[in-house]
Design a protein around this motif. Structure first.
Motif, short mmCIF file in Angstrom:
data_model
loop_
_atom_site.label_atom_id
_atom_site.label_comp_id
_atom_site.label_asym_id
_atom_site.label_seq_id
_atom_site.Cartn_x
_atom_site.Cartn_y
_atom_site.Cartn_z
N GLN A 55 2.78 35.06 57.46
CA GLN A 55 3.85 35.55 58.31
C GLN A 55 4.96 34.53 58.44
O GLN A 55 4.73 33.32 58.41
CB GLN A 55 3.33 35.95 59.69
CG GLN A 55 2.74 34.83 60.51
CD GLN A 55 2.02 35.36 61.74
OE1 GLN A 55 1.07 36.16 61.64
NE2 GLN A 55 2.48 34.96 62.92
N VAL A 56 6.17 35.05 58.55
CA VAL A 56 7.37 34.26 58.80
C VAL A 56 7.97 34.78 60.09
O VAL A 56 8.30 35.96 60.20
CB VAL A 56 8.38 34.39 57.65
CG1 VAL A 56 9.62 33.54 57.93
CG2 VAL A 56 7.74 34.00 56.32
N ASP A 57 8.06 33.91 61.09
CA ASP A 57 8.52 34.32 62.42
C ASP A 57 9.82 33.60 62.79
O ASP A 57 9.89 32.37 62.71
CB ASP A 57 7.47 34.02 63.48
CG ASP A 57 6.22 34.86 63.32
OD1 ASP A 57 6.35 36.03 62.92
OD2 ASP A 57 5.11 34.35 63.59
N PHE A 58 10.82 34.36 63.19
CA PHE A 58 12.06 33.81 63.72
C PHE A 58 11.96 33.91 65.24
O PHE A 58 12.08 34.99 65.81
CB PHE A 58 13.25 34.58 63.16
CG PHE A 58 13.43 34.36 61.67
CD1 PHE A 58 14.20 33.31 61.20
CD2 PHE A 58 12.80 35.19 60.75
CE1 PHE A 58 14.35 33.08 59.83
CE2 PHE A 58 12.95 34.98 59.39
CZ PHE A 58 13.71 33.91 58.93
N GLN A 59 11.72 32.75 65.87
CA GLN A 59 11.31 32.69 67.27
C GLN A 59 12.44 32.28 68.22
O GLN A 59 13.38 31.58 67.82
CB GLN A 59 10.16 31.68 67.43
CG GLN A 59 8.94 32.02 66.60
CD GLN A 59 7.82 31.01 66.78
OE1 GLN A 59 6.73 31.20 66.30
NE2 GLN A 59 8.12 29.91 67.48
N CYS A 60 12.27 32.67 69.47
CA CYS A 60 13.18 32.28 70.54
C CYS A 60 12.54 31.13 71.31
O CYS A 60 12.08 31.29 72.44
CB CYS A 60 13.47 33.46 71.46
SG CYS A 60 14.01 34.95 70.61
N GLY A 61 12.47 29.96 70.69
CA GLY A 61 11.82 28.82 71.31
C GLY A 61 10.64 28.34 70.50
O GLY A 61 10.21 29.00 69.55
N CYS A 62 10.10 27.19 70.89
CA CYS A 62 9.04 26.56 70.11
C CYS A 62 7.83 26.17 70.95
O CYS A 62 6.95 25.47 70.46
CB CYS A 62 9.58 25.32 69.41
SG CYS A 62 10.24 24.09 70.55
N CYS A 63 7.77 26.60 72.20
CA CYS A 63 6.67 26.16 73.07
C CYS A 63 5.35 26.74 72.58
O CYS A 63 5.29 27.76 71.88
CB CYS A 63 6.94 26.57 74.51
SG CYS A 63 7.04 28.35 74.77
N LEU A 64 4.25 26.07 72.97
CA LEU A 64 2.93 26.55 72.62
C LEU A 64 2.39 27.52 73.65
O LEU A 64 1.62 28.44 73.31
CB LEU A 64 1.97 25.35 72.50
CG LEU A 64 2.33 24.30 71.43
CD1 LEU A 64 1.33 23.16 71.47
CD2 LEU A 64 2.37 24.93 70.05
N HIS A 65 2.76 27.32 74.89
CA HIS A 65 2.29 28.19 75.97
C HIS A 65 3.33 28.22 77.09
O HIS A 65 3.74 27.15 77.55
CB HIS A 65 0.95 27.68 76.52
CG HIS A 65 0.40 28.51 77.63
ND1 HIS A 65 -0.22 29.72 77.42
CD2 HIS A 65 0.41 28.31 78.98
CE1 HIS A 65 -0.59 30.21 78.58
NE2 HIS A 65 -0.23 29.38 79.54
N PRO A 66 3.81 29.39 77.50
CA PRO A 66 3.47 30.70 76.95
C PRO A 66 4.07 30.89 75.56
O PRO A 66 5.00 30.18 75.17
CB PRO A 66 4.09 31.67 77.95
CG PRO A 66 5.26 30.92 78.51
CD PRO A 66 4.81 29.48 78.59
N ARG A 67 3.54 31.84 74.82
CA ARG A 67 4.01 32.09 73.46
C ARG A 67 5.47 32.56 73.50
O ARG A 67 5.82 33.42 74.31
CB ARG A 67 3.14 33.17 72.80
CG ARG A 67 3.41 33.35 71.31
CD ARG A 67 2.45 34.36 70.70
NE ARG A 67 2.65 34.46 69.27
CZ ARG A 67 1.98 35.30 68.49
NH1 ARG A 67 1.07 36.12 69.03
NH2 ARG A 67 2.22 35.34 67.18
N PRO A 68 6.32 32.00 72.65
CA PRO A 68 7.73 32.39 72.69
C PRO A 68 7.95 33.79 72.14
O PRO A 68 7.12 34.31 71.37
CB PRO A 68 8.40 31.34 71.79
CG PRO A 68 7.33 30.93 70.83
CD PRO A 68 6.05 30.96 71.63
N ASP A 69 9.05 34.42 72.54
CA ASP A 69 9.43 35.70 71.95
C ASP A 69 9.71 35.51 70.46
O ASP A 69 10.18 34.45 70.03
CB ASP A 69 10.68 36.26 72.63
CG ASP A 69 10.40 36.76 74.04
OD1 ASP A 69 9.22 36.92 74.39
OD2 ASP A 69 11.38 36.99 74.78
N ILE A 70 9.41 36.55 69.68
CA ILE A 70 9.68 36.54 68.24
C ILE A 70 10.66 37.68 67.95
O ILE A 70 10.33 38.85 68.12
CB ILE A 70 8.41 36.72 67.41
CG1 ILE A 70 7.43 35.58 67.69
CG2 ILE A 70 8.72 36.80 65.92
CD1 ILE A 70 6.07 35.74 67.02
N ALA A 71 11.87 37.33 67.54
CA ALA A 71 12.88 38.36 67.28
C ALA A 71 12.57 39.14 66.00
O ALA A 71 12.79 40.35 65.93
CB ALA A 71 14.26 37.71 67.19
#
Length: 305
Positions: A55-71
């Motif tokens: 999987q390739v995810d374009f994310q809204c942030g890089c935190c581990l917890h909570p899981r960031p939104d994935i656009a």
């Protein structure tokens, strides 16, 4: 003279973001300047013979917890009778309605070149020069600032490009911080807090140190990387040194991202998207920490506490 010998420690203004070669998977990196219409992300690699999925995810942030939104979640699956690709969006920890694209246009055991082209309303994906799919945005493109890659995939290169290389004013590097760098922690550390440090390793690095200090300048714990012997270790204030057994992911003239996640009585470490273990520190000591200090052979672009 090699190409690397021509490179300066600070990237030239006309470069969007240097490509990344042969990253360790799982891999995560900052997308400097974020995503916008007209920007492309290139992914070149090989699908292993026995690949199940990646999987390739374009994310809204890089935190581990909570899981960031994935656009935009791009997920080829090879293990089913009819291989296919799933596209989706993760918002508030919940997946939305998935979109399934029949056929994968990627073959086990074969190389590939995937281009993600971001338009105003949708992302278009081409594989080996042929248009494959498009996906309409469900979250604002401007929120995306992180690329994450995981699963059964061998990546040779990741590139960040403009569809028009002659666009002026395309400088995307943020203003850096001087090293050593210090940040106050007024409330100490508490469960769920994330420290994010992003930067660029210098051309001839020696070391990198991230230390957490209490109000009396006592240093309960330090994360130290040695470029000389390629080791990464936790060092306690009692002189104890615990080597972190993992691939050394700091490379000269390459970007890095260090994440420290505070949990009850411990700190969890991730480097370039890969979890590298934890170190124990009682909760009272965590709450008494008042300063984050960073030093070493790096340019810093983001320090978030």
């Amino acid at each position: 003279m090699s190409i690397d010998e021509h490179l300066d420690p600070i990237p030239d203004s006309f470069i969007l973001q240097p490509p990344v070669f042969h990253p360790v998977i799982p891999y995560g990196t900052t997308i400097f300047g974020g995503l916008y219409a007209g920007k492309m992300v290139m992914l070149q690699g090989v699908v292993p013979l026995h690949a199940q999925r990646f999987q390739v995810d374009f994310q809204c942030g890089c935190c581990l917890h909570p899981r960031p939104d994935i656009a935009f979640h791009f997920n080829p699956r090879f293990y089913t009778v009819k291989p296919h690709v799933i596209c989706n969006t993760l918002q508030g920890g919940l997946w939305q309605k998935e979109v399934r694209w029949p056929g994968v246009a990627l073959q086990r055991g074969a190389g590939f070149l995937v281009l993600f082209l971001f338009d105003n309303e949708e992302v278009k994906v081409s594989v080996n020069g042929q248009h494959f799919l498009h996906y309409r945005y469900r979250l604002p493109l401007s929120r995306v600032d992180t690329l994450a890659i995981s699963g059964d995939i061998l990546v040779k290169a990741v590139g960040f490009l403009n569809i028009n290389p002659f666009v002026e004013g395309s400088q995307e590097y943020p203003v850096g911080y001087e090293v050593p760098c210090s940040r106050a922690l007024p409330r100490g550390l508490w469960p769920g807090q994330v420290i994010v440090v992003r930067g660029l390793v210098l051309k001839e690095p020696k070391d990198f140190t991230l230390s957490l200090r209490d109000g009396a300048t006592h240093v309960p714990v330090t994360l130290r990387a040695s470029f000389t012997d390629r080791t990464l270790a936790w060092v306690s204030s009692w002189g104890r040194k615990k080597l972190i057994s993992a691939p050394f992911l700091f490379h000269p003239q390459r970007f890095f991202e260090v994440l420290l996640l505070c949990q009850e009585g411990r700190l969890k470490l991730a480097l370039n998207g890969q979890g590298l273990g934890t170190t124990s520190l009682d909760q009272k000591s965590l709450e008494q920490l008042r300063e984050l200090r960073i030093s070493g052979s790096v340019h810093l672009y983001c320090v978030h506490c």
